[in-house]
Design a protein around this motif. Structure first.
Motif, PDB file in Angstrom:
ATOM      1  N   ASN A   1      43.578  17.914  -5.829  1.00  0.00           N
ATOM      2  CA  ASN A   1      42.921  18.993  -4.945  1.00  0.00           C
ATOM      3  C   ASN A   1      41.513  18.784  -5.165  1.00  0.00           C
ATOM      4  O   ASN A   1      40.655  18.525  -6.073  1.00  0.00           O
ATOM      5  N   LEU A   2      40.711  18.605  -3.970  1.00  0.00           N
ATOM      6  CA  LEU A   2      39.186  18.386  -3.756  1.00  0.00           C
ATOM      7  C   LEU A   2      38.919  19.430  -2.659  1.00  0.00           C
ATOM      8  O   LEU A   2      39.620  20.087  -1.828  1.00  0.00           O
ATOM      9  N   SER A   3      37.681  19.948  -2.803  1.00  0.00           N
ATOM     10  CA  SER A   3      37.063  21.071  -2.083  1.00  0.00           C
ATOM     11  C   SER A   3      35.725  21.015  -1.820  1.00  0.00           C
ATOM     12  O   SER A   3      35.011  20.660  -3.242  1.00  0.00           O
TER      13      SER A   3
ATOM     14  N   SER B   1      38.982  22.029   2.294  1.00  0.00           N
ATOM     15  CA  SER B   1      39.814  21.801   0.961  1.00  0.00           C
ATOM     16  C   SER B   1      40.880  20.697   1.414  1.00  0.00           C
ATOM     17  O   SER B   1      41.531  20.765   2.278  1.00  0.00           O
ATOM     18  N   ILE B   2      41.076  19.988   0.224  1.00  0.00           N
ATOM     19  CA  ILE B   2      42.224  18.606   0.429  1.00  0.00           C
ATOM     20  C   ILE B   2      43.181  19.023  -0.686  1.00  0.00           C
ATOM     21  O   ILE B   2      42.852  19.078  -1.692  1.00  0.00           O
ATOM     22  N   ASP B   3      44.427  19.108  -0.300  1.00  0.00           N
ATOM     23  CA  ASP B   3      45.590  19.045  -1.195  1.00  0.00           C
ATOM     24  C   ASP B   3      46.283  17.698  -1.077  1.00  0.00           C
ATOM     25  O   ASP B   3      47.037  17.448  -0.059  1.00  0.00           O
TER      26      ASP B   3
ATOM     27  N   VAL C   1      44.951  19.202   4.753  1.00  0.00           N
ATOM     28  CA  VAL C   1      43.485  19.528   4.894  1.00  0.00           C
ATOM     29  C   VAL C   1      43.363  20.992   5.366  1.00  0.00           C
ATOM     30  O   VAL C   1      44.206  21.350   6.505  1.00  0.00           O
ATOM     31  N   SER C   2      42.457  21.863   4.985  1.00  0.00           N
ATOM     32  CA  SER C   2      42.305  23.417   5.440  1.00  0.00           C
ATOM     33  C   SER C   2      40.628  23.353   5.406  1.00  0.00           C
ATOM     34  O   SER C   2      40.077  23.068   4.533  1.00  0.00           O
TER      35      SER C   2
ATOM     36  N   ASN D   1      38.254  26.618   5.658  1.00  0.00           N
ATOM     37  CA  ASN D   1      38.355  27.999   5.305  1.00  0.00           C
ATOM     38  C   ASN D   1      39.699  28.818   5.299  1.00  0.00           C
ATOM     39  O   ASN D   1      39.890  29.664   5.988  1.00  0.00           O
ATOM     40  N   GLU D   2      40.384  27.787   4.680  1.00  0.00           N
ATOM     41  CA  GLU D   2      41.953  28.369   4.633  1.00  0.00           C
ATOM     42  C   GLU D   2      42.874  28.202   5.863  1.00  0.00           C
ATOM     43  O   GLU D   2      44.047  28.544   5.870  1.00  0.00           O
TER      44      GLU D   2
ATOM     45  N   LYS E   1      38.526  12.085   2.587  1.00  0.00           N
ATOM     46  CA  LYS E   1      39.143  12.354   1.072  1.00  0.00           C
ATOM     47  C   LYS E   1      37.889  11.394   0.217  1.00  0.00           C
ATOM     48  O   LYS E   1      37.609  11.882  -0.735  1.00  0.00           O
TER      49      LYS E   1
ATOM     50  N   GLN F   1      32.684  23.682   9.757  1.00  0.00           N
ATOM     51  CA  GLN F   1      32.279  22.886   8.596  1.00  0.00           C
ATOM     52  C   GLN F   1      31.899  21.610   8.599  1.00  0.00           C
ATOM     53  O   GLN F   1      31.656  20.891   7.713  1.00  0.00           O
TER      54      GLN F   1
END
Length: 225
Positions: free
Chosen positions: A132-134, A139-141, A147-148, A150-151, A165, A210
């Motif tokens: 997980n990266l943010s 955000s990256i799962d 990828v998201s 702001n959710e 990434k 973003q």
């Protein structure tokens, strides 16, 4: 184990013989359907796909492999008679790790296979690949390959995902365009560095508000901050 999908019997046999003579285990198929049956039994360490195939073409197979959890990160080398920049970009954007244009030398094929496998093994064992990266609302799962912003989920191409990434995993670190090409498109891949600029542009568009997360470092390259 290496899986080859090539409809030309003579070329298929030549590739298989060369790889086996170099110490690799190989299984060769004349179409994607035949390969799919073997995939139910075992997943290879590398795929070699021809683009021009009967039925499902190589690019469609590649796209499908990248959408399946068990083959999502297995390296792929594309072999094709096509050699235009657009063809290369299309295959690489779908997730190909390298690209060889026919006719090619057997020694070059062996060299590319070894280079891709070395890179894949190194990356697989590297601790820098966090699940997980943010950064800055992005955000990256990596487990789910999502990828998201702001959710809100964002759809990226395979190479856009890998580029994002790379930058977010190293906040503040500046990567030159050439470094990005080597890390994302593969060492020795001959492509104009403007390809990186094009991917950064579309990536920023998809990140929307973003987009500032990816910053340009004038005359050098890009960083995430």
């Amino acid at each position: 184990m290496i899986y080859i999908v090539e409809d030309d019997a003579e070329v298929r046999e030549m590739e298989s013989y060369a790889l086996k003579s170099s110490g690799f285990e190989v299984m060769a198929f004349d179409c994607g359907k035949a390969m799919d049956e073997q995939l139910k039994i075992a997943v290879p360490e590398l795929f070699i796909l021809d683009i021009m195939l009967p039925g499902e073409d190589g690019l469609s197979i590649l796209k499908r492999l990248r959408g399946q959890e068990n083959t999502q990160k297995i390296p792929v080398i594309m072999l094709t008679a096509k050699g235009t920049e657009l063809d290369k970009v299309k295959g690489l954007d779908l997730g190909a790790d390298d690209y060889l244009t026919k006719p090619f030398g057997i020694l070059e094929l062996i060299s590319r296979v070894r280079a891709v496998l070395r890179r894949f093994r190194k990356e697989s064992s590297s601790l820098r690949e966090s699940a997980n990266l943010s950064l800055g609302g992005v955000s990256i799962d990596d487990q789910r390959h999502t990828v998201s912003v702001n959710e809100t989920p964002v759809e990226l191409t395979f190479k856009e995902y890998e580029l994002l990434k790379l930058l977010i995993a190293h906040p503040g670190i500046v990567f030159s365009r050439q470094q990005i090409l080597e890390k994302i498109w593969g060492i020795g891949f001959d492509m104009d560095t403007r390809t990186v600029d094009m991917h950064v542009k579309t990536l920023r568009q998809k990140l929307g508000g973003q987009a500032f997360v990816i910053q340009t470092v004038r005359n050098v390259g890009y960083k995430a901050e």
